[in-house]
Design an enzyme around this catalytic site. Sequence first.
Site, PDB file in Angstrom:
ATOM      1  N   CYS A 195       0.788  -1.237   0.000  1.00  0.00           N
ATOM      2  CA  CYS A 195       0.000   0.000   0.000  1.00  0.00           C
ATOM      3  C   CYS A 195       0.821   1.288   0.000  1.00  0.00           C
ATOM      4  O   CYS A 195       0.628   2.141  -0.858  1.00  0.00           O
ATOM      5  CB  CYS A 195      -0.949   0.014   1.193  1.00  0.00           C
ATOM      6  SG  CYS A 195      -2.178  -1.284   1.075  1.00  0.00           S
ATOM      7  N   ARG A 245       5.167  -8.293  -1.460  1.00  0.00           N
ATOM      8  CA  ARG A 245       5.116  -7.234  -2.473  1.00  0.00           C
ATOM      9  C   ARG A 245       5.781  -5.975  -1.939  1.00  0.00           C
ATOM     10  O   ARG A 245       5.424  -5.478  -0.888  1.00  0.00           O
ATOM     11  CB  ARG A 245       3.670  -6.946  -2.887  1.00  0.00           C
ATOM     12  CG  ARG A 245       3.086  -8.031  -3.764  1.00  0.00           C
ATOM     13  CD  ARG A 245       1.621  -7.829  -3.981  1.00  0.00           C
ATOM     14  NE  ARG A 245       0.862  -7.908  -2.726  1.00  0.00           N
ATOM     15  CZ  ARG A 245      -0.428  -7.622  -2.620  1.00  0.00           C
ATOM     16  NH1 ARG A 245      -1.098  -7.240  -3.681  1.00  0.00           N
ATOM     17  NH2 ARG A 245      -1.045  -7.726  -1.467  1.00  0.00           N
TER      18      ARG A 245
END
Length: 436
Positions: free
Chosen positions: A267, A330
């Site tokens: 994010c 990620r």
Amino acid sequence: MKVALFGLGYVGCVSAGCFARAGHDVYGVDVNPVKVEILRSGKSPIVEKDVGELIAAAVEAGRLHATTSASEAVHATQVSLICVGTPSHPNGSLDLRYIYRVAEEIGAALRHRDAYHVVVIRSTVMPGTAAEVARILETQTGRKQGEGFGVVVNPEFLREGSAVSDFVEPPFTLLGGEHERALDVVAQLYADVDAPIVRAETRVAEMVKYANNVYHAAKITFANEVGNVCKALGIDSHKVMEIFCMDEKLNVSAAYLKPGFAFGGSCLPKDLRALTFRAKDLDIPVPMLESLIASNALQIRRVVDQLLRWKARKLGFLGLSFKGGTDDLRESPIVEVVETMIGKGYDVRIYDANVSLARLFGANKEYIEKEIPHIERLMCKTMDEVLEHADVIVIGNRSSEFAAALGRLRPEQRALDLVRLLDEPPESERYEGICW
Ligand SMILES: NC(=O)c1ccc[n+]([C@@H]2O[C@H](COP(=O)([O-])OP(=O)(O)OC[C@H]3O[C@@H](n4cnc5c(N)ncnc54)[C@H](O)[C@@H]3O)[C@@H](O)[C@H]2O)c1
């Protein structure tokens, strides 16, 4: 208590008025005879809410005196408060000459005085300044700190415009010093202030003031950059920030304020890129938001540079995801460090219990196999395999399992800790924290 107060500027006048109201006898000192004369006449040399009244009352009550003579003030008192200016040099560095000048004057006066005296630095000064003030006092008096005098750092947190209420209702009173006797004397000065007294090492106290002020500057700039983007989008920035501030768990809180490794995950980097791109699109400069990406990359680089400096070829990473308790790889900054070190020919092993599970059942299985298969091959099933292999252990995220590893290092093994696994990190040449 009788206190000498050096520098009748903003901080000096507010402090003089407030200390006198609290019942202390204040001897204000300034090199500027005009300021001294104004104060003597019961007026305030500065314009600030309530200060005029406080000074008038204190002079009237005989609790506030003013002089240009440092020695007169030091001889009449037990404590000297240094409130002189610490301006910038043209290159931005701090000009400490007024502090050191006052230290020399106090030292010269103390040479002929046996009574214990405490010198308190209230001005904003760089870490190391109090030590230099102590050195000057030692040279001037021929005595060591602790023998006849003590030095305490007591930064002032007042804001112009609300200085008196900030002075009497601070979040805390910060006292930095290594000599209990001196700290106890200064604590008595604040006996009537209803706020906790926080004692810290001298250099910690000096640094807190800078951390405070640069944080305030960062908050203002952040709100302004968000506001500029909001205006360009026709959004009410005040409504946005009002709601933003309602989150006292993550936004207006201690969250994310522990020095450590780079941010990552699925994010923060993505959303920062999206907003800075949108701002560019709107022709709205957001230099602070953009600088976050660059600064974060430098934090990753610091780890790589430290590992290169150590030159040990066998590396063991404990923790691969961007934070403990998740298998999400990620944009994990550790993955970036690992990839860089593999690229430089280092022999790497990795252990992360969450990621190992993910390889079997987790949602990130596909990501690991497709995007970072070269890393998957380096993953070990147990922490012991990594500890066995590595000359340098890198603690990449928080896990109680890893804390035990720190206690099991072999004599020749080193550890680089990116998360401050232990509250009290070991004081060892073989242990290095990333920003502590
Ligand atoms: N102004 C604020 O809101 C504020 C708030 C917190 C901390 N501070 C810090 O407090 C310090 C003082 O700030 P200020 O705004 O009060 O400064 P100022 O410039 O208003 O006042 C400094 C005073 O020191 C006097 N002085 C200089 N040399 C002297 C000497 N040898 N002996 C006696 N007096 C001498 C000057 O004549 C002047 O009156 C700075 O380090 C500042 O960063 C300021």
